[in-house]
Design a protein around this motif. Structure first.
Motif, PDB file in Angstrom:
ATOM      1  N   GLU A  29       0.847  -1.196   0.000  1.00  0.00           N
ATOM      2  CA  GLU A  29       0.000   0.000   0.000  1.00  0.00           C
ATOM      3  C   GLU A  29       0.884   1.249   0.000  1.00  0.00           C
ATOM      4  O   GLU A  29       0.649   2.201  -0.754  1.00  0.00           O
ATOM      5  CB  GLU A  29      -0.933   0.020   1.215  1.00  0.00           C
ATOM      6  N   LYS A  33       2.016   3.914  -3.354  1.00  0.00           N
ATOM      7  CA  LYS A  33       1.739   5.354  -3.255  1.00  0.00           C
ATOM      8  C   LYS A  33       3.042   6.153  -3.221  1.00  0.00           C
ATOM      9  O   LYS A  33       3.045   7.334  -2.909  1.00  0.00           O
ATOM     10  CB  LYS A  33       0.912   5.648  -1.992  1.00  0.00           C
ATOM     11  N   GLU A 214      -4.288   1.972   4.466  1.00  0.00           N
ATOM     12  CA  GLU A 214      -5.041   2.931   3.653  1.00  0.00           C
ATOM     13  C   GLU A 214      -5.502   4.122   4.504  1.00  0.00           C
ATOM     14  O   GLU A 214      -5.453   5.276   4.049  1.00  0.00           O
ATOM     15  CB  GLU A 214      -6.252   2.243   3.019  1.00  0.00           C
ATOM     16  N   ALA A 215      -5.933   3.837   5.736  1.00  0.00           N
ATOM     17  CA  ALA A 215      -6.356   4.913   6.633  1.00  0.00           C
ATOM     18  C   ALA A 215      -5.177   5.827   6.982  1.00  0.00           C
ATOM     19  O   ALA A 215      -5.336   7.046   7.087  1.00  0.00           O
ATOM     20  CB  ALA A 215      -6.971   4.326   7.903  1.00  0.00           C
ATOM     21  N   GLU A 218      -4.438   8.006   3.966  1.00  0.00           N
ATOM     22  CA  GLU A 218      -5.442   9.061   3.874  1.00  0.00           C
ATOM     23  C   GLU A 218      -5.118  10.186   4.856  1.00  0.00           C
ATOM     24  O   GLU A 218      -5.221  11.374   4.535  1.00  0.00           O
ATOM     25  CB  GLU A 218      -6.836   8.493   4.157  1.00  0.00           C
ATOM     26  N   GLY A 221      -2.240  12.162   3.684  1.00  0.00           N
ATOM     27  CA  GLY A 221      -2.625  13.000   2.544  1.00  0.00           C
ATOM     28  C   GLY A 221      -3.252  14.308   2.978  1.00  0.00           C
ATOM     29  O   GLY A 221      -3.259  15.286   2.214  1.00  0.00           O
TER      30      GLY A 221
END
Length: 221
Positions: A29, A33, A214-215, A218, A221
């Motif tokens: 993951e 990215k 993923e959290a 996020e 980000g």
């Protein structure tokens, strides 16, 4: 990513260590990215891999990708020692599970202080399955850390179903609650479940490893 160095369950010859999918799922993951990932562990070098996690029924697509990824395999075989790591050099920290962390990371002062350093610097801390055991030492160093914080981690029911409850010194769900955490879990054992409370992100079990990453992405980000 901070990994366990501990390989032994208690009162048994059974082995534990890092649950490989809880490393590979988040790792890719991050890599996909375009994050740069550094691996560390208390002892450095190659962490022990829980043999159960390498069984066919527990293999994920990221495990298969890892087997063909010589760069990642070299990184896992040569993790940095924790005493070489400073929170000031990184944007976030992620703790995968396997039963190993409830033995070594839960009692490791360097790891506990590292977590506090990240949080005090306004940087996120994420952990999955038994990885949140690392929060135990951080909470011992700062007793206010988990008070009222929404967290999750491998549940008592999952521990019972995994048939390892008698091979570990304590159950993670109970210990997190004792430290004042507001513990939550999925309605069904082994279903994916992630909690976020401020800069702290926790995932419940192996299926939660990717979603926990993923959290974190996020939040970054």
């Amino acid at each position: 990513m901070v990994l366990t160095s501990h390989a032994e369950l208690q009162d048994t010859d059974d082995k534990t260590g890092l649950w490989i999918g809880e490393f590979t799922d988040p790792y890719y993951e991050f890599i996909d990215k375009e994050y740069k990932v550094t691996l560390a562990s208390p002892k450095g070098g190659k962490p022990p891999i829980d043999p159960m996690s390498a069984l066919t029924e527990n293999i994920t697509s990221s495990n298969r990708r890892f087997q063909e990824d010589q760069l990642a395999k070299k990184a896992l075989e040569n993790t940095h020692k924790l005493d070489e790591i400073s929170a000031s050099d990184y944007d976030a920290v992620f703790y995968p599970g396997g039963h190993g962390p409830i033995f070594d990371l839960a009692t490791n002062d360097l790891s506990g202080q590292l977590i506090l350093d990240f949080l005090k610097s306004g940087k996120p801390v994420a952990a999955v399955c038994h990885g949140p055991a690392a929060l135990i030492k951080a909470a011992e160093l700062d007793p206010s850390l988990l008070k009222g914080k929404r967290v999750t981690g491998f549940s008592n029911m999952e521990e019972k179903l995994a048939m390892r409850a008698k091979k570990i010194p304590y159950q993670l769900e109970d210990r997190l609650k004792e430290l004042g955490a507001d513990y939550h879990n999925a309605l069904l054992p082994f279903a994916s479940h992630v909690e976020r409370d401020g800069l702290l992100i926790t995932g419940q079990n192996p299926l939660s490893a990717g979603p926990t990453a993923e959290a974190l992405i996020e939040l970054l980000g």
